[in-house]
Design a protein around this motif. Structure first.
Motif, PDB file in Angstrom:
ATOM      1  N   ILE A  59      32.537  29.245 -64.849  1.00 34.12           N
ATOM      2  CA  ILE A  59      32.865  27.625 -65.027  1.00 34.12           C
ATOM      3  C   ILE A  59      32.478  27.233 -63.582  1.00 34.12           C
ATOM      4  O   ILE A  59      32.091  25.992 -63.789  1.00 34.12           O
ATOM      5  CB  ILE A  59      34.170  27.762 -65.651  1.00 34.12           C
ATOM      6  CG1 ILE A  59      34.171  28.103 -67.175  1.00 34.12           C
ATOM      7  CG2 ILE A  59      34.585  26.270 -65.393  1.00 34.12           C
ATOM      8  CD1 ILE A  59      35.669  28.134 -67.754  1.00 34.12           C
ATOM      9  N   HIS A  60      33.242  27.675 -62.677  1.00 35.63           N
ATOM     10  CA  HIS A  60      32.982  27.078 -61.498  1.00 35.63           C
ATOM     11  C   HIS A  60      31.725  26.955 -60.870  1.00 35.63           C
ATOM     12  O   HIS A  60      31.297  25.994 -60.403  1.00 35.63           O
ATOM     13  CB  HIS A  60      33.911  28.083 -60.234  1.00 35.63           C
ATOM     14  CG  HIS A  60      35.332  27.524 -60.178  1.00 35.63           C
ATOM     15  ND1 HIS A  60      35.538  26.483 -59.631  1.00 35.63           N
ATOM     16  CD2 HIS A  60      36.406  28.372 -60.717  1.00 35.63           C
ATOM     17  CE1 HIS A  60      36.979  26.528 -59.792  1.00 35.63           C
ATOM     18  NE2 HIS A  60      37.306  27.617 -60.339  1.00 35.63           N
ATOM     19  N   ILE A  61      30.750  28.190 -61.410  1.00 39.18           N
ATOM     20  CA  ILE A  61      29.452  27.888 -60.921  1.00 39.18           C
ATOM     21  C   ILE A  61      28.410  26.911 -61.570  1.00 39.18           C
ATOM     22  O   ILE A  61      27.704  26.190 -61.441  1.00 39.18           O
ATOM     23  CB  ILE A  61      28.864  29.201 -61.302  1.00 39.18           C
ATOM     24  CG1 ILE A  61      29.110  30.178 -59.854  1.00 39.18           C
ATOM     25  CG2 ILE A  61      27.184  29.174 -60.855  1.00 39.18           C
ATOM     26  CD1 ILE A  61      29.043  31.680 -60.036  1.00 39.18           C
ATOM     27  N   TYR A  62      28.746  26.822 -63.030  1.00 31.61           N
ATOM     28  CA  TYR A  62      27.852  26.332 -64.098  1.00 31.61           C
ATOM     29  C   TYR A  62      28.333  24.836 -64.839  1.00 31.61           C
ATOM     30  O   TYR A  62      27.698  24.287 -65.289  1.00 31.61           O
ATOM     31  CB  TYR A  62      27.349  27.358 -65.043  1.00 31.61           C
ATOM     32  CG  TYR A  62      26.481  28.412 -64.604  1.00 31.61           C
ATOM     33  CD1 TYR A  62      25.178  28.148 -64.003  1.00 31.61           C
ATOM     34  CD2 TYR A  62      26.823  29.563 -64.546  1.00 31.61           C
ATOM     35  CE1 TYR A  62      24.738  29.074 -63.418  1.00 31.61           C
ATOM     36  CE2 TYR A  62      26.136  30.723 -63.926  1.00 31.61           C
ATOM     37  CZ  TYR A  62      24.840  30.611 -63.568  1.00 31.61           C
ATOM     38  OH  TYR A  62      24.244  31.584 -63.200  1.00 31.61           O
ATOM     39  N   LEU A  63      29.923  25.033 -64.973  1.00 31.88           N
ATOM     40  CA  LEU A  63      30.113  23.894 -65.686  1.00 31.88           C
ATOM     41  C   LEU A  63      31.313  23.394 -64.968  1.00 31.88           C
ATOM     42  O   LEU A  63      32.500  22.862 -65.419  1.00 31.88           O
ATOM     43  CB  LEU A  63      30.925  24.676 -66.887  1.00 31.88           C
ATOM     44  CG  LEU A  63      30.028  25.302 -67.773  1.00 31.88           C
ATOM     45  CD1 LEU A  63      30.938  25.880 -68.868  1.00 31.88           C
ATOM     46  CD2 LEU A  63      29.254  24.447 -68.629  1.00 31.88           C
ATOM     47  N   SER A  79      42.604  36.346 -58.720  1.00 30.13           N
ATOM     48  CA  SER A  79      42.037  35.204 -59.583  1.00 30.13           C
ATOM     49  C   SER A  79      41.675  33.967 -58.799  1.00 30.13           C
ATOM     50  O   SER A  79      40.876  33.192 -59.411  1.00 30.13           O
ATOM     51  CB  SER A  79      43.144  34.712 -60.647  1.00 30.13           C
ATOM     52  OG  SER A  79      43.978  34.143 -60.523  1.00 30.13           O
ATOM     53  N   HIS A  80      42.291  33.775 -57.644  1.00 27.27           N
ATOM     54  CA  HIS A  80      41.870  32.807 -56.782  1.00 27.27           C
ATOM     55  C   HIS A  80      40.625  32.923 -56.030  1.00 27.27           C
ATOM     56  O   HIS A  80      40.347  32.071 -55.060  1.00 27.27           O
ATOM     57  CB  HIS A  80      43.139  32.324 -55.942  1.00 27.27           C
ATOM     58  CG  HIS A  80      44.190  31.763 -56.677  1.00 27.27           C
ATOM     59  ND1 HIS A  80      45.017  32.392 -57.619  1.00 27.27           N
ATOM     60  CD2 HIS A  80      44.642  30.409 -56.897  1.00 27.27           C
ATOM     61  CE1 HIS A  80      45.897  31.630 -58.226  1.00 27.27           C
ATOM     62  NE2 HIS A  80      45.622  30.500 -57.722  1.00 27.27           N
ATOM     63  N   LEU A  81      39.959  34.038 -56.015  1.00 26.76           N
ATOM     64  CA  LEU A  81      38.638  34.522 -55.463  1.00 26.76           C
ATOM     65  C   LEU A  81      37.859  33.368 -55.497  1.00 26.76           C
ATOM     66  O   LEU A  81      36.999  33.026 -54.622  1.00 26.76           O
ATOM     67  CB  LEU A  81      38.368  35.742 -55.688  1.00 26.76           C
ATOM     68  CG  LEU A  81      38.826  36.945 -54.694  1.00 26.76           C
ATOM     69  CD1 LEU A  81      38.555  38.356 -55.313  1.00 26.76           C
ATOM     70  CD2 LEU A  81      38.668  36.881 -53.373  1.00 26.76           C
ATOM     71  N   PRO A  82      37.434  32.768 -56.691  1.00 28.92           N
ATOM     72  CA  PRO A  82      36.367  31.633 -56.800  1.00 28.92           C
ATOM     73  C   PRO A  82      36.422  30.750 -55.984  1.00 28.92           C
ATOM     74  O   PRO A  82      35.660  29.983 -55.339  1.00 28.92           O
ATOM     75  CB  PRO A  82      36.442  31.364 -58.345  1.00 28.92           C
ATOM     76  CG  PRO A  82      37.095  32.453 -59.145  1.00 28.92           C
ATOM     77  CD  PRO A  82      38.203  33.044 -58.038  1.00 28.92           C
ATOM     78  N   LEU A 113      33.689  30.127 -53.610  1.00 27.21           N
ATOM     79  CA  LEU A 113      32.805  28.892 -53.793  1.00 27.21           C
ATOM     80  C   LEU A 113      33.191  27.854 -52.832  1.00 27.21           C
ATOM     81  O   LEU A 113      32.342  26.995 -52.609  1.00 27.21           O
ATOM     82  CB  LEU A 113      32.891  28.509 -55.183  1.00 27.21           C
ATOM     83  CG  LEU A 113      32.356  29.631 -56.183  1.00 27.21           C
ATOM     84  CD1 LEU A 113      32.674  29.272 -57.685  1.00 27.21           C
ATOM     85  CD2 LEU A 113      30.978  29.859 -55.930  1.00 27.21           C
ATOM     86  N   TYR A 114      34.256  27.759 -52.507  1.00 21.90           N
ATOM     87  CA  TYR A 114      34.902  26.476 -51.653  1.00 21.90           C
ATOM     88  C   TYR A 114      35.388  26.601 -50.319  1.00 21.90           C
ATOM     89  O   TYR A 114      35.733  25.790 -49.481  1.00 21.90           O
ATOM     90  CB  TYR A 114      35.701  25.397 -52.667  1.00 21.90           C
ATOM     91  CG  TYR A 114      35.469  25.332 -53.882  1.00 21.90           C
ATOM     92  CD1 TYR A 114      34.485  24.735 -54.322  1.00 21.90           C
ATOM     93  CD2 TYR A 114      36.096  26.237 -54.932  1.00 21.90           C
ATOM     94  CE1 TYR A 114      34.056  24.319 -55.596  1.00 21.90           C
ATOM     95  CE2 TYR A 114      35.691  25.888 -56.303  1.00 21.90           C
ATOM     96  CZ  TYR A 114      34.686  25.216 -56.584  1.00 21.90           C
ATOM     97  OH  TYR A 114      34.435  24.923 -57.668  1.00 21.90           O
TER      98      TYR A 114
END
Length: 183
Positions: free
Chosen positions: A22-26, A131-134, A138-139
């Protein structure tokens, strides 16, 4: 505790993969899809959400929040940080889109599935932090990894009450404190 928590634990890699995707594509729908995933898992497993309004549990959540968050706020103020109350729309989203669905999944579902004991608090807190790794990857928000410590408090609140309401309250107030420093 369910007879075998392994089936419930298998939901975790699926949820984490979904969050990354979701973070990458949506990205434009992440604010809706991620909370939906957290809320749907207990429904798919036919689990009770364990959210009850009990005055005693509400005051327990408030007291524990005050004991931990007021000293943190004071330390941050002494360091020269300024706190700004976030907009109402942000507050509503933090409650219904972040604190509530995350507590439903991590405390009401995973911690309960693992027996709602000290070892499950530690394991679920580790999973919560992972679960907070994205957000980190990513940010670049390294503060997201500090979620392990507040998660221990949220796990403790659930352990003592078997109700996610106190942990939702703590989660919400902690997020508001941290986010209010960045507005």
């Amino acid at each position: 505790m369910s007879p075998s928590p392994w089936k419930e634990l298998l939901s975790y890699p699926i949820v984490i993969t979904g969050i990354f995707v979701i973070h990458i594509y949506l990205l434009e729908t992440k604010d809706y899809l991620i909370p939906l995933i957290f809320l749907l898992v207990p429904v798919v497993y036919k689990r009770d959400l364990r959210f009850y309004f009990k005055l005693n549990d509400f005051f327990t959540g408030l007291l524990v929040s005050a004991l931990f968050l007021i000293p943190l706020w004071c330390i941050l103020m002494l360091e020269g940080k300024t706190f700004t109350v976030p907009p109402l729309s942000f507050l509503i989203y933090q409650f219904f889109g972040v604190a509530f669905p995350e507590e439903v999944y991590f405390r009401g579902f995973l911690q309960e599935s693992l027996g709602n004991k000290l070892s499950s608090i530690i394991l679920v807190s580790l999973l919560f932090s992972i679960s907070h790794l994205p957000v980190l990857i990513l940010y670049g928000d390294w503060l997201s990894l500090l979620t392990f410590f507040p998660s221990l408090i949220m796990g403790y609140l659930y352990w003592k009450t078997s109700n996610i309401m106190p942990s939702v309250l703590f989660h919400f107030l902690a997020n508001i404190l941290v986010r209010g420093l960045s507005f």
